[in-house]
Write a protein that holds these residues in place. Structure first.
Motif, PDB file in Angstrom:
ATOM      1  N   ARG A 145       0.811  -1.225   0.000  1.00 21.88           N
ATOM      2  CA  ARG A 145       0.000   0.000   0.000  1.00 21.88           C
ATOM      3  C   ARG A 145       0.838   1.266   0.000  1.00 21.88           C
ATOM      4  NH1 ARG A 145      -3.972  -1.541   4.786  1.00 21.88           N
ATOM      5  NH2 ARG A 145      -1.924  -1.818   5.683  1.00 21.88           N
ATOM      6  N   ARG A 146       2.134   1.125   0.193  1.00 22.22           N
ATOM      7  CA  ARG A 146       3.010   2.302   0.170  1.00 22.22           C
ATOM      8  C   ARG A 146       4.399   1.860  -0.246  1.00 22.22           C
ATOM      9  NH1 ARG A 146       1.376   1.009   4.769  1.00 22.22           N
ATOM     10  NH2 ARG A 146      -0.137   2.679   4.912  1.00 22.22           N
ATOM     11  N   ALA A 147       5.145   2.794  -0.794  1.00 23.19           N
ATOM     12  CA  ALA A 147       6.505   2.475  -1.231  1.00 23.19           C
ATOM     13  C   ALA A 147       7.380   3.711  -1.127  1.00 23.19           C
ATOM     14  CB  ALA A 147       6.509   1.959  -2.669  1.00 23.19           C
ATOM     15  N   PRO A 148       8.627   3.515  -0.710  1.00 22.25           N
ATOM     16  CA  PRO A 148       9.560   4.636  -0.721  1.00 22.25           C
ATOM     17  C   PRO A 148       9.904   5.008  -2.159  1.00 22.25           C
ATOM     18  CG  PRO A 148      10.592   2.653   0.172  1.00 22.25           C
ATOM     19  CD  PRO A 148       9.202   2.308  -0.175  1.00 22.25           C
ATOM     20  N   VAL A 149      10.173   6.274  -2.371  1.00 20.78           N
ATOM     21  CA  VAL A 149      10.557   6.760  -3.697  1.00 20.78           C
ATOM     22  C   VAL A 149      12.057   7.036  -3.642  1.00 20.78           C
ATOM     23  CG1 VAL A 149      10.137   8.473  -5.488  1.00 20.78           C
ATOM     24  CG2 VAL A 149       8.257   7.764  -3.973  1.00 20.78           C
ATOM     25  N   VAL A 150      12.800   6.382  -4.525  1.00 20.08           N
ATOM     26  CA  VAL A 150      14.257   6.442  -4.499  1.00 20.08           C
ATOM     27  C   VAL A 150      14.794   6.908  -5.844  1.00 20.08           C
ATOM     28  CG1 VAL A 150      16.367   5.065  -4.209  1.00 20.08           C
ATOM     29  CG2 VAL A 150      14.372   4.616  -2.756  1.00 20.08           C
ATOM     30  N   LYS A 151      15.738   7.844  -5.790  1.00 19.39           N
ATOM     31  CA  LYS A 151      16.413   8.315  -7.003  1.00 19.39           C
ATOM     32  C   LYS A 151      17.912   8.298  -6.751  1.00 19.39           C
ATOM     33  CE  LYS A 151      16.570  11.930 -10.440  1.00 19.39           C
ATOM     34  NZ  LYS A 151      15.943  13.129 -10.969  1.00 19.39           N
ATOM     35  N   ASP A 152      18.656   7.635  -7.639  1.00 21.45           N
ATOM     36  CA  ASP A 152      20.113   7.510  -7.517  1.00 21.45           C
ATOM     37  C   ASP A 152      20.518   6.985  -6.142  1.00 21.45           C
ATOM     38  OD1 ASP A 152      20.356   8.576 -10.117  1.00 21.45           O
ATOM     39  OD2 ASP A 152      20.333  10.619  -9.316  1.00 21.45           O
ATOM     40  N   GLY A 153      19.766   5.998  -5.645  1.00 17.54           N
ATOM     41  CA  GLY A 153      20.075   5.383  -4.358  1.00 17.54           C
ATOM     42  C   GLY A 153      19.736   6.219  -3.144  1.00 17.54           C
ATOM     43  N   ARG A 154      19.065   7.348  -3.351  1.00 23.59           N
ATOM     44  CA  ARG A 154      18.747   8.260  -2.251  1.00 23.59           C
ATOM     45  C   ARG A 154      17.234   8.346  -2.077  1.00 23.59           C
ATOM     46  NH1 ARG A 154      18.041  13.729  -1.755  1.00 23.59           N
ATOM     47  NH2 ARG A 154      18.213  14.020  -3.988  1.00 23.59           N
ATOM     48  N   LEU A 155      16.767   8.297  -0.826  1.00 26.64           N
ATOM     49  CA  LEU A 155      15.351   8.423  -0.516  1.00 26.64           C
ATOM     50  C   LEU A 155      14.903   9.855  -0.778  1.00 26.64           C
ATOM     51  CD1 LEU A 155      12.791   7.072   0.754  1.00 26.64           C
ATOM     52  CD2 LEU A 155      13.603   7.937   2.960  1.00 26.64           C
ATOM     53  N   VAL A 156      13.913  10.024  -1.684  1.00 19.75           N
ATOM     54  CA  VAL A 156      13.434  11.369  -2.016  1.00 19.75           C
ATOM     55  C   VAL A 156      11.957  11.573  -1.694  1.00 19.75           C
ATOM     56  CG1 VAL A 156      15.174  11.773  -3.792  1.00 19.75           C
ATOM     57  CG2 VAL A 156      12.984  10.715  -4.431  1.00 19.75           C
ATOM     58  N   GLY A 157      11.269  10.492  -1.281  1.00 16.09           N
ATOM     59  CA  GLY A 157       9.851  10.621  -0.971  1.00 16.09           C
ATOM     60  C   GLY A 157       9.245   9.287  -0.590  1.00 16.09           C
ATOM     61  N   ILE A 158       7.950   9.322  -0.341  1.00 11.66           N
ATOM     62  CA  ILE A 158       7.181   8.106  -0.095  1.00 11.66           C
ATOM     63  C   ILE A 158       5.819   8.330  -0.732  1.00 11.66           C
ATOM     64  CG2 ILE A 158       6.275   8.823   2.164  1.00 11.66           C
ATOM     65  CD1 ILE A 158       6.683   5.814   3.016  1.00 11.66           C
ATOM     66  N   VAL A 159       5.241   7.254  -1.273  1.00 13.00           N
ATOM     67  CA  VAL A 159       3.947   7.372  -1.944  1.00 13.00           C
ATOM     68  C   VAL A 159       3.063   6.205  -1.513  1.00 13.00           C
ATOM     69  CG1 VAL A 159       4.597   6.112  -4.056  1.00 13.00           C
ATOM     70  CG2 VAL A 159       2.854   7.899  -4.172  1.00 13.00           C
ATOM     71  N   SER A 160       1.780   6.500  -1.327  1.00 15.96           N
ATOM     72  CA  SER A 160       0.827   5.453  -0.954  1.00 15.96           C
ATOM     73  C   SER A 160      -0.142   5.228  -2.107  1.00 15.96           C
ATOM     74  CB  SER A 160       0.044   5.857   0.300  1.00 15.96           C
ATOM     75  OG  SER A 160      -0.864   6.892  -0.006  1.00 15.96           O
ATOM     76  N   ASP A 161      -0.843   4.115  -2.050  1.00 13.49           N
ATOM     77  CA  ASP A 161      -1.841   3.852  -3.079  1.00 13.49           C
ATOM     78  C   ASP A 161      -2.919   4.930  -3.068  1.00 13.49           C
ATOM     79  OD1 ASP A 161      -2.906   3.037  -0.629  1.00 13.49           O
ATOM     80  OD2 ASP A 161      -3.652   1.117  -1.377  1.00 13.49           O
ATOM     81  N   LYS A 162      -3.222   5.482  -1.894  1.00 13.81           N
ATOM     82  CA  LYS A 162      -4.222   6.559  -1.823  1.00 13.81           C
ATOM     83  C   LYS A 162      -3.737   7.810  -2.544  1.00 13.81           C
ATOM     84  CE  LYS A 162      -6.515   5.064   2.380  1.00 13.81           C
ATOM     85  NZ  LYS A 162      -6.805   5.324   3.777  1.00 13.81           N
TER      86      LYS A 162
END
Length: 198
Positions: free
Chosen positions: A33-50
């Motif tokens: 239901r949710r996943a971390p958002v990663v760019k170039d190995g760095r955490l840049v956000g989190i997003v949920s299905d909602k």
């Protein structure tokens, strides 16, 4: 108990440039239901299905199916994700992670090892721990006792259960909520699971 011992891993991360339709399909396929958002190995956000579903057009829109699909294909995760991410380190105590989630009204926390994301701890993981701590998946009899908060009370109660042949699968202690029993001057409530061999 530490977060690193109970987190979900390996973590399923999403790119910020992924279209939201593809991100939703990934979440459905992986049953998350949710996943971390990663760019170039760095955490840049989190997003949920909602977050992803709320970015979709209303069912009463006047747009055609083709227009909707075209517009949705242009919306990426980075446009709907939460950018200010609260995370925890893998050595964080589990109760601290639970407190952070409750206080911030969030359903999951990315788990970090320094600056590297190594997992995610979610409300589902915490519910599993709660079931385990309370012995909810074990066969037994629940014994609930309201006792005064006095030195030795708990020892006397556990001795009585033990002398009757009882064995503890799980043990919990908490203070009842206000108005639980207006007539009972009890200060603590003890929860026991007793084996059915009594």
């Amino acid at each position: 108990m530490l977060v690193g011992e109970r987190m979900s891993h390996p973590v399923i991360a999403i790119s910020p440039d992924l279209p939201i339709v593809e991100a939703l399909n990934l979440m459905k396929r992986e049953r998350i239901r949710r996943a971390p958002v990663v760019k170039d190995g760095r955490l840049v956000g989190i997003v949920s299905d909602k977050d992803l579903l709320n970015a979709s057009p209303s069912p009463v829109t006047s747009l055609s199916v083709w227009e909707m699909n075209y517009l949705l294909s242009k919306i990426t995760v980075k446009e709907v994700m939460t950018k200010k991410v609260i995370s925890v380190q893998e050595h964080t105590p589990i109760e601290e992670a639970a407190r952070i989630m409750v206080d911030n009204k969030i359903g999951g926390l990315p788990v970090m090892r320094d600056t590297e994301i190594v997992g995610i701890i979610t409300e589902t993981d915490l519910f599993k721990i709660f079931l385990e701590l309370m012995g909810a998946r074990e066969y037994g009899v629940r014994v609930t006792a309201l006792i005064h908060e006095q030195l030795g009370q708990l020892a006397r109660l556990t001795k009585e259960i033990s002398s009757a042949g009882g064995n503890f699968i799980a043990f919990g202690q908490f203070t009842p909520t206000p108005n639980y029993s207006d007539t009972c001057p009890v200060q603590k409530k003890e929860e026991f699971h007793r084996t059915a061999e009594l």
